[in-house]
Design an enzyme around this catalytic site. Structure first.
Site, mmCIF file in Angstrom:
data_model
loop_
_atom_site.group_PDB
_atom_site.id
_atom_site.type_symbol
_atom_site.label_atom_id
_atom_site.label_comp_id
_atom_site.label_asym_id
_atom_site.label_seq_id
_atom_site.Cartn_x
_atom_site.Cartn_y
_atom_site.Cartn_z
ATOM 1 N N ASP A 102 0.840 -1.197 0.000
ATOM 2 C CA ASP A 102 0.000 0.000 0.000
ATOM 3 C C ASP A 102 0.879 1.253 0.000
ATOM 4 O O ASP A 102 2.040 1.200 0.405
ATOM 5 C CB ASP A 102 -0.892 0.030 1.244
ATOM 6 C CG ASP A 102 -1.860 -1.146 1.264
ATOM 7 O OD1 ASP A 102 -2.178 -1.681 0.185
ATOM 8 O OD2 ASP A 102 -2.290 -1.522 2.380
HETATM 9 N N1 URA Z 1 -1.196 -5.931 3.825
HETATM 10 C C1 URA Z 1 -1.713 -4.682 3.832
HETATM 11 O O1 URA Z 1 -2.758 -4.431 4.393
HETATM 12 N N2 URA Z 1 -1.024 -3.750 3.184
HETATM 13 C C2 URA Z 1 0.162 -3.949 2.561
HETATM 14 O O2 URA Z 1 0.745 -3.022 2.013
HETATM 15 C C3 URA Z 1 0.676 -5.260 2.579
HETATM 16 C C4 URA Z 1 -0.033 -6.230 3.211
#
Ligand code: URA
Length: 234
Positions: A102
């Site tokens: 993310d």
């Molecule tokens: N899980 C999440 O919620 N975000 C990420 O970036 C990676 C794994």
């Protein structure tokens, strides 16, 4: 466009006269067809073989990036800076991040043009472990930790697969290491939500055998070491 004999010389296939000889003998193919004229002009990206061996094929490169928050893990984006913007000076063509993080997640990203390795690390069937350092809004009680390990309902068809979850030493119940073998959208955040909590900071610290080099500053990258490549089987 470039002369075929020059193309081969530039790639250390021999002296000008040696490569001319190879070409005249019919040992060189361009895009699958024998080419006997040393002076013929070819595209720099043409597929050239000598005795069936591919010459100057794209070389495979592998980088570890410590992704900072605020950067998206796409190859292109109209608004945000991407992880590839951070590797502008890195040699290698067609680089791509292996998997997604993310925008607000930090940590380990492998960037490569080795599609086979990317597939191997991302294929759901391979169950490659990804470990995250997770800081939470509220303490994670022992009971929640057990639920995360066993599998929780994040609104998918099935519960999440069994995971590893443990407290980060010296951080009480406010931070855990969570190791998952799937890669569902926002999976870690949704898993914590499923136990009534909220992620306030997320950082990936390992992916398969590859561990984040903690000496790598946020936003910086480096090629994988020989040992790291070996550990990944490349
Ligand atoms: N899980 C999440 O919620 N975000 C990420 O970036 C990676 C794994």
């Amino acid at each position: 466009m470039i002369r075929l004999d020059k193309f081969l010389c530039d790639r250390q296939e021999g002296s000008r006269s040696q490569v001319k000889e190879l070409i005249r003998k019919g040992r060189v193919c361009v895009n699958g067809l024998v080419e006997k004229k040393p002076e013929s002009k070819i595209d720099e990206n043409a597929q050239v073989t000598v005795d069936g061996r591919l010459i100057g094929g794209e070389s495979l490169v592998y980088y570890m990036l410590n992704k900072p928050a605020g950067v998206v893990s796409a190859t292109r984006d109209n608004f945000d800076k991407t992880v590839l913007d951070l590797l502008q000076d890195a040699p290698g063509k067609n680089l791509s991040p292996v998997g997604r993080l993310d925008k607000d997640t930090e940590g380990l990203m492998l960037i490569t043009n080795d599609g086979e390795l990317a597939h191997r690390l991302l294929s759901p069937k391979k169950h490659v472990e990804k470990t995250y350092y997770v800081k939470t809004k509220r303490p994670v009680e022992k009971e929640s930790l057990e639920k995360l390990k066993a599998g929780v309902d994040i609104g998918e068809e099935k519960l999440t697969l069994p995971a590893k979850a443990e407290y980060v030493p010296e951080e009480g119940e406010s931070a855990i290491y969570l190791t998952i073998t799937e890669g569902k959208f926002h999976q870690v955040k949704r898993m914590l939500q499923a136990v009534g909590n909220e992620v306030i900071y997320l950082k990936r610290i390992s992916m398969g055998e590859l561990k984040l080099d903690e000496t790598l500053e946020k936003g910086c990258y480096r090629p994988l070491t020989k040992e790291e490549r070996k550990a990944l089987g490349i």
